[in-house]
Write a protein that holds these residues in place. Sequence first.
Motif, PDB file in Angstrom:
ATOM      1  N   PRO A  70       0.780  -1.246   0.000  1.00 54.71           N
ATOM      2  CA  PRO A  70       0.000   0.000   0.000  1.00 54.71           C
ATOM      3  C   PRO A  70       0.809   1.292   0.000  1.00 54.71           C
ATOM      4  N   GLY A  71       2.144   1.200  -0.126  1.00 48.72           N
ATOM      5  CA  GLY A  71       2.953   2.415  -0.109  1.00 48.72           C
ATOM      6  C   GLY A  71       2.549   3.417  -1.161  1.00 48.72           C
ATOM      7  N   VAL A  72       2.254   2.934  -2.384  1.00 48.42           N
ATOM      8  CA  VAL A  72       1.884   3.837  -3.471  1.00 48.42           C
ATOM      9  C   VAL A  72       0.593   4.583  -3.147  1.00 48.42           C
TER      10      VAL A  72
ATOM     11  N   GLY B  72       6.192   8.151  15.651  1.00 44.35           N
ATOM     12  CA  GLY B  72       6.384   8.397  17.077  1.00 44.35           C
ATOM     13  C   GLY B  72       5.226   8.056  17.970  1.00 44.35           C
ATOM     14  N   ALA B  73       4.187   7.384  17.463  1.00 48.27           N
ATOM     15  CA  ALA B  73       3.049   7.025  18.310  1.00 48.27           C
ATOM     16  C   ALA B  73       3.525   6.207  19.505  1.00 48.27           C
ATOM     17  N   ASP B  74       3.011   6.557  20.691  1.00 42.14           N
ATOM     18  CA  ASP B  74       3.436   5.864  21.907  1.00 42.14           C
ATOM     19  C   ASP B  74       3.009   4.401  21.897  1.00 42.14           C
ATOM     20  N   ARG B  75       1.765   4.171  21.511  1.00 41.42           N
ATOM     21  CA  ARG B  75       1.251   2.805  21.504  1.00 41.42           C
ATOM     22  C   ARG B  75       0.509   2.544  20.206  1.00 41.42           C
ATOM     23  N   VAL B  76       0.848   1.451  19.566  1.00 37.99           N
ATOM     24  CA  VAL B  76       0.162   1.045  18.342  1.00 37.99           C
ATOM     25  C   VAL B  76      -0.282  -0.403  18.529  1.00 37.99           C
ATOM     26  N   LEU B  77      -1.581  -0.619  18.347  1.00 35.12           N
ATOM     27  CA  LEU B  77      -2.149  -1.960  18.423  1.00 35.12           C
ATOM     28  C   LEU B  77      -2.765  -2.299  17.077  1.00 35.12           C
ATOM     29  N   GLY B  78      -2.310  -3.389  16.482  1.00 35.13           N
ATOM     30  CA  GLY B  78      -2.884  -3.859  15.229  1.00 35.13           C
ATOM     31  C   GLY B  78      -3.688  -5.114  15.475  1.00 35.13           C
ATOM     32  N   ILE B  79      -4.891  -5.167  14.917  1.00 35.90           N
ATOM     33  CA  ILE B  79      -5.717  -6.357  15.065  1.00 35.90           C
ATOM     34  C   ILE B  79      -6.130  -6.873  13.688  1.00 35.90           C
ATOM     35  N   ASP B  80      -6.279  -8.180  13.601  1.00 40.38           N
ATOM     36  CA  ASP B  80      -6.749  -8.806  12.382  1.00 40.38           C
ATOM     37  C   ASP B  80      -7.347 -10.150  12.767  1.00 40.38           C
TER      38      ASP B  80
ATOM     39  N   ASP C 286      -5.098  -0.098  14.688  1.00 39.34           N
ATOM     40  CA  ASP C 286      -5.176  -0.436  13.270  1.00 39.34           C
ATOM     41  C   ASP C 286      -6.053  -1.679  13.126  1.00 39.34           C
ATOM     42  N   ILE C 287      -7.302  -1.474  12.683  1.00 40.97           N
ATOM     43  CA  ILE C 287      -8.265  -2.562  12.545  1.00 40.97           C
ATOM     44  C   ILE C 287      -8.128  -3.188  11.167  1.00 40.97           C
ATOM     45  N   GLY C 288      -7.884  -4.496  11.126  1.00 42.51           N
ATOM     46  CA  GLY C 288      -7.621  -5.168   9.853  1.00 42.51           C
ATOM     47  C   GLY C 288      -6.227  -4.812   9.378  1.00 42.51           C
ATOM     48  N   CYS C 289      -5.244  -5.000  10.251  1.00 41.18           N
ATOM     49  CA  CYS C 289      -3.891  -4.500  10.010  1.00 41.18           C
ATOM     50  C   CYS C 289      -3.158  -5.218   8.889  1.00 41.18           C
ATOM     51  N   ASN C 290      -3.617  -6.410   8.500  1.00 39.74           N
ATOM     52  CA  ASN C 290      -2.978  -7.169   7.427  1.00 39.74           C
ATOM     53  C   ASN C 290      -1.498  -7.356   7.755  1.00 39.74           C
ATOM     54  N   GLY C 291      -0.600  -7.034   6.851  1.00 42.24           N
ATOM     55  CA  GLY C 291       0.827  -7.226   7.076  1.00 42.24           C
ATOM     56  C   GLY C 291       1.496  -6.169   7.912  1.00 42.24           C
ATOM     57  N   GLY C 292       0.719  -5.193   8.397  1.00 41.43           N
ATOM     58  CA  GLY C 292       1.243  -4.222   9.349  1.00 41.43           C
ATOM     59  C   GLY C 292       1.755  -2.913   8.790  1.00 41.43           C
ATOM     60  N   PHE C 293       1.533  -2.646   7.498  1.00 44.14           N
ATOM     61  CA  PHE C 293       2.105  -1.450   6.879  1.00 44.14           C
ATOM     62  C   PHE C 293       1.725  -0.170   7.624  1.00 44.14           C
ATOM     63  N   TYR C 294       0.419   0.038   7.860  1.00 40.31           N
ATOM     64  CA  TYR C 294      -0.010   1.301   8.472  1.00 40.31           C
ATOM     65  C   TYR C 294       0.381   1.383   9.945  1.00 40.31           C
ATOM     66  N   ALA C 295       0.341   0.268  10.642  1.00 43.84           N
ATOM     67  CA  ALA C 295       0.786   0.252  12.039  1.00 43.84           C
ATOM     68  C   ALA C 295       2.252   0.658  12.125  1.00 43.84           C
ATOM     69  N   ILE C 296       3.062   0.145  11.220  1.00 45.45           N
ATOM     70  CA  ILE C 296       4.479   0.482  11.192  1.00 45.45           C
ATOM     71  C   ILE C 296       4.680   1.959  10.878  1.00 45.45           C
ATOM     72  N   GLU C 297       3.936   2.475   9.919  1.00 43.22           N
ATOM     73  CA  GLU C 297       4.076   3.894   9.562  1.00 43.22           C
ATOM     74  C   GLU C 297       3.728   4.805  10.739  1.00 43.22           C
ATOM     75  N   MET C 298       2.707   4.453  11.494  1.00 48.37           N
ATOM     76  CA  MET C 298       2.322   5.293  12.630  1.00 48.37           C
ATOM     77  C   MET C 298       3.348   5.206  13.759  1.00 48.37           C
ATOM     78  N   LYS C 299       3.923   4.034  13.948  1.00 46.31           N
ATOM     79  CA  LYS C 299       4.976   3.901  14.956  1.00 46.31           C
ATOM     80  C   LYS C 299       6.204   4.700  14.549  1.00 46.31           C
ATOM     81  N   ARG C 300       6.511   4.719  13.276  1.00 41.86           N
ATOM     82  CA  ARG C 300       7.628   5.522  12.775  1.00 41.86           C
ATOM     83  C   ARG C 300       7.405   7.008  13.026  1.00 41.86           C
TER      84      ARG C 300
END
Length: 255
Positions: free
Chosen positions: A43-45, A81-89, A65-79
Amino acid sequence: MNVAPSLTPEIIEERIRALGPWFHNMKLGGMWTAPDHFLGDYPGVKFRRFADTLPADMTGKTVLDIGCNGGFYAIEMKRRGADRVLGIDFDEAYLSQARFAAEVNGLAIEFRKMSVYDVGSLGERFDLVIFMGVLYHLRHPLLALDIIHDTVAKDLLLFQSLQRGSATVDPVAEDYDFWQQDHFDSPGYPRMFFVEHRYSGDPTNWWIPNTACSAAMLRSAGFTIEAHPEEEVFLCRRTALAHPGAVYPSKDTRP
């Protein structure tokens, strides 16, 4: 990116193959997870089209991150500086991919197996809820939006859905006479297409909205649209609703 010393390029390549196939095409240790992806750098593009809509600094913020799949958006938000990121799928295979992607990137992100319909059990609200690429896979999409609003959204909602039909958005009246029907035939009226069998070979595709329907559903669930930076993407802010819940709410009680 600080890759753990134990994760050599050979190990990363082997794990990428073992965890495949991947829908999120990410570069891990210099290798793409889905180099033959039919959408390319996805999903980068897609993210690059609306990345500036989100806060560049997420310090002190929490993200679901609801429906995080492979984690792309969760990783971007952590990058960011988000303190806590929870991805669920709901798919354990995707969660395994996401955990590995976070490990390769040296990021502390929590991932859990959970359905969107069960997010209320988390017992907390998040500054940003990401709901990308999930709605059209649900048999009960508006219920999911209601649950997100009522239980986990604190402020911002980043939403995306596959859309088909017209991108035109008609102005919609507050009410229509029983005998007035022409508006239902207009391409710009909010509508969803029901997929009884499969779409694009995927049996989990159930409801596909047009643009007007995506926007209308978000407003109906209590989200004010703040930006529409990409044809399928909406950035919304949670607002209060007067109705008591998701079952037979009266539209007349909504502000």
